[in-house]
Design an enzyme around this catalytic site. Structure first.
Site, PDB file in Angstrom:
ATOM      1  N   GLY A  91       0.974 -46.657  -1.441  1.00 41.48           N
ATOM      2  CA  GLY A  91       1.698 -46.218  -0.254  1.00 41.48           C
ATOM      3  C   GLY A  91       1.683 -47.275   0.830  1.00 41.48           C
ATOM      4  O   GLY A  91       1.864 -48.473   0.582  1.00 41.48           O
ATOM      5  N   GLY A  92       1.444 -46.824   2.070  1.00 41.49           N
ATOM      6  CA  GLY A  92       1.425 -47.745   3.194  1.00 41.49           C
ATOM      7  C   GLY A  92       0.391 -48.833   3.067  1.00 41.49           C
ATOM      8  O   GLY A  92       0.552 -49.923   3.634  1.00 41.49           O
TER       9      GLY A  92
END
Length: 507
Positions: A162-163
């Site tokens: 993800g991030g």
């Protein structure tokens, strides 16, 4: 105090340590011991804890909040580091976790020292909601502000999803461990739900995938111990920040060493391939060459080495792959490396043996103009000492792009086997004498005659030197001492660019 610090050091759950070892992975403290000089680590905010209360988090508030931050030394030189602790919350990032990282990043920039991140976390801490996402935003902003100011190195030692994957993408170098590291924005479950495609985590974002296909990872090794040792090796070649020169080491390899082996390593026949890495190893100190992106865009070779004890960046065409022609990925790879070296005061040596840009519909449609311009922009914008050396052929626009005299190299050298021209003799003959060949009763003989004439007129090794585009044609055996002499002369080079907020390169 000692009791609390012991708890923070060892973690609250011995079974979590056993689970980490069962996966074949080291704990965060073991990793720091391998990266940093023994006894040099100073930890900050070891007693930090989160203050979230939702979803039962108020009952689980371990010290460090899943990330260890601080500074130490590598070969006696200061380095800042943050390292995720997968044993706590799976290494996920929450508010307190992020603020610890923000602080250590700010300290690294203020102190002018490299920053290393040891990544082993499952992304944002879902229980903390948008505060976790905001924490990532602060990391990304600091990565960007530190870019070109201090070296930033990311080491992927587990999950980076993800991030979390964007921060390594913003740093200078990414290290990964085979069969352990995984990086992706959307995981296999999401991809299956949205597209119906079934893929494993390793197939989606494993170390080899990022080393060979995506180009995200510059270095991949088989185990954590080797990976962290190579991080130390890389740091030994780099300056602490953009205001310093790279460290100089004592060199036992004579600066005036000649090499007869170079006469045999590079065939005079431009159609025969050879491994440019053997040429590089013959030239640099003790044959030590740290190649960057060794398995991606392999038609160009980039890496760091030393000449007479001084760090240099080397960019070279690789004739064993696509005959050394430049394509989209090779242009992007070399451009980023050139910009890194320029940002951190590392002189550039460019070894040229390029037949041109790779022709093809796919290359044109996918933007070879834009990507090739990245490399052109990088060289034109660079202010560090630059020396280029044409080994054999240098044709067309690719000759210009590979740090030629017209785009600003400080010294342009060539071996006696060089051919610098718009194109090879055969191709030029087809263009110049197209009509004559079409009406000839013996086109093959005429083609050979006209090609010989073209070589005699424009492709002989001294044509570019006569025009001032080559400063000197050198004996291949003298390559090492010639390069060292050139870089000594350029050591104090200083060049000011026009005032501007920043350029607008073709991203």
């Amino acid at each position: 105090m000692r009791r609390l610090k012991e708890l923070a050091y060892h973690g609250p759950d011995p079974e979590a340590t056993a689970r980490q070892h069962a996966k074949g992975r080291l704990t965060v403290r073991e990793r720091l011991d391998l990266l940093l000089d023994k006894g040099s680590f100073t930890e900050v905010e070891a007693l930090r804890r989160h203050r979230a209360t939702a979803f039962g988090l108020d009952a689980h508030r371990p010290y460090t909040d899943g990330v260890v931050t601080g500074w130490g030394t590598v070969d006696g030189r200061q380095v800042f580091v943050y390292a995720h602790d997968f044993r706590l919350f799976g290494g996920t990032l929450g508010e307190a976790h992020a603020q610890k990282i923000h602080k250590i990043m700010d300290l690294a920039v203020a102190a002018g020292s490299p920053l290393v991140s040891l990544n082993d976390g499952a992304g944002a801490r879902i229980q903390e909601g948008v505060m976790a996402m905001a924490g990532y935003g602060g990391v990304f902003r600091r990565n960007t502000k530190a870019s070109g100011v201090i070296p930033q190195i990311s080491v992927i030692l587990g999950s980076c999803a993800g991030g979390a994957a964007y921060s390594p993408g913003l740093t200078d170098f990414v290290f990964a461990v085979r069969d352990t590291s995984q990086m992706f924005i959307t995981g296999p479950d999401v991809i299956r739900a949205v597209t119906g495609a079934s893929v494993t985590s390793d197939e989606l974002g494993g170390a080899d995938l990022h080393a060979c296909v995506s180009g995200v990872a510059q270095f991949v090794y088989d185990d954590e111990e080797t990976t962290l040792a190579e991080v130390r090796a890389l740091l030994s070649l780099l300056p602490a920040n953009n205001r310093e020169l790279p460290p100089v080491v004592a060199c036992a390899d004579p600066a005036d060493r000649t090499s007869d082996a170079l006469l045999d390593l590079v065939p005079a026949d431009g159609n025969r391939a050879y491994d440019i890495r053997r040429v590089i190893e013959e030239i640099v100190d003790d044959g030590d060459f740290l190649e960057v992106h060794a398995r991606w865009a392999t038609n160009v070779v980039c890496g760091l080495a030393r000449l007479d004890g001084h760090t240099v960046g080397i960019v070279a065409n690789q004739p064993t792959v696509l005959a050394g022609a430049l394509d989209i990925h090779a242009s992007e790879k070399a451009a980023r490396f050139v910009r890194f070296c320029d940002a951190f005061n590392i002189p550039l040596v460019t070894l040229v043996d390029v037949p041109g840009f790779l022709p093809g519909v796919d290359q044109e449609h996918n933007g070879i103009i834009r990507h090739g311009a990245k490399l052109l922009y990088a060289y034109c914008d660079a202010t560090v000492p630059r020396v280029s050396l044409v080994l054999r052929k240098a044709y067309g626009g690719a000759y210009l792009v590979m740090d030629s005299r017209p785009v600003g190299t400080d010294l342009a050298l060539a071996w006696p086997t060089n051919e610098i021209a718009i194109m090879g003799a055969e191709g030029a003959t087809e263009v110049i004498h197209r009509r004559e060949l079409a009406t000839s009763t013996n086109p093959n003989a005429l083609r050979r005659t006209r090609a010989t004439e073209y070589r005699r007129e424009l492709l002989h090794p001294y044509h570019a030197a006569e025009l001032g585009l080559i400063d000197d044609v050198i004996d291949p055996c003298e390559t090492r001492p010639t390069l060292i002499s050139a870089l000594r002369m350029l050591h104090a080079k200083h060049e000011d660019l026009p005032h501007r907020k920043h350029g607008n390169p073709p991203l």
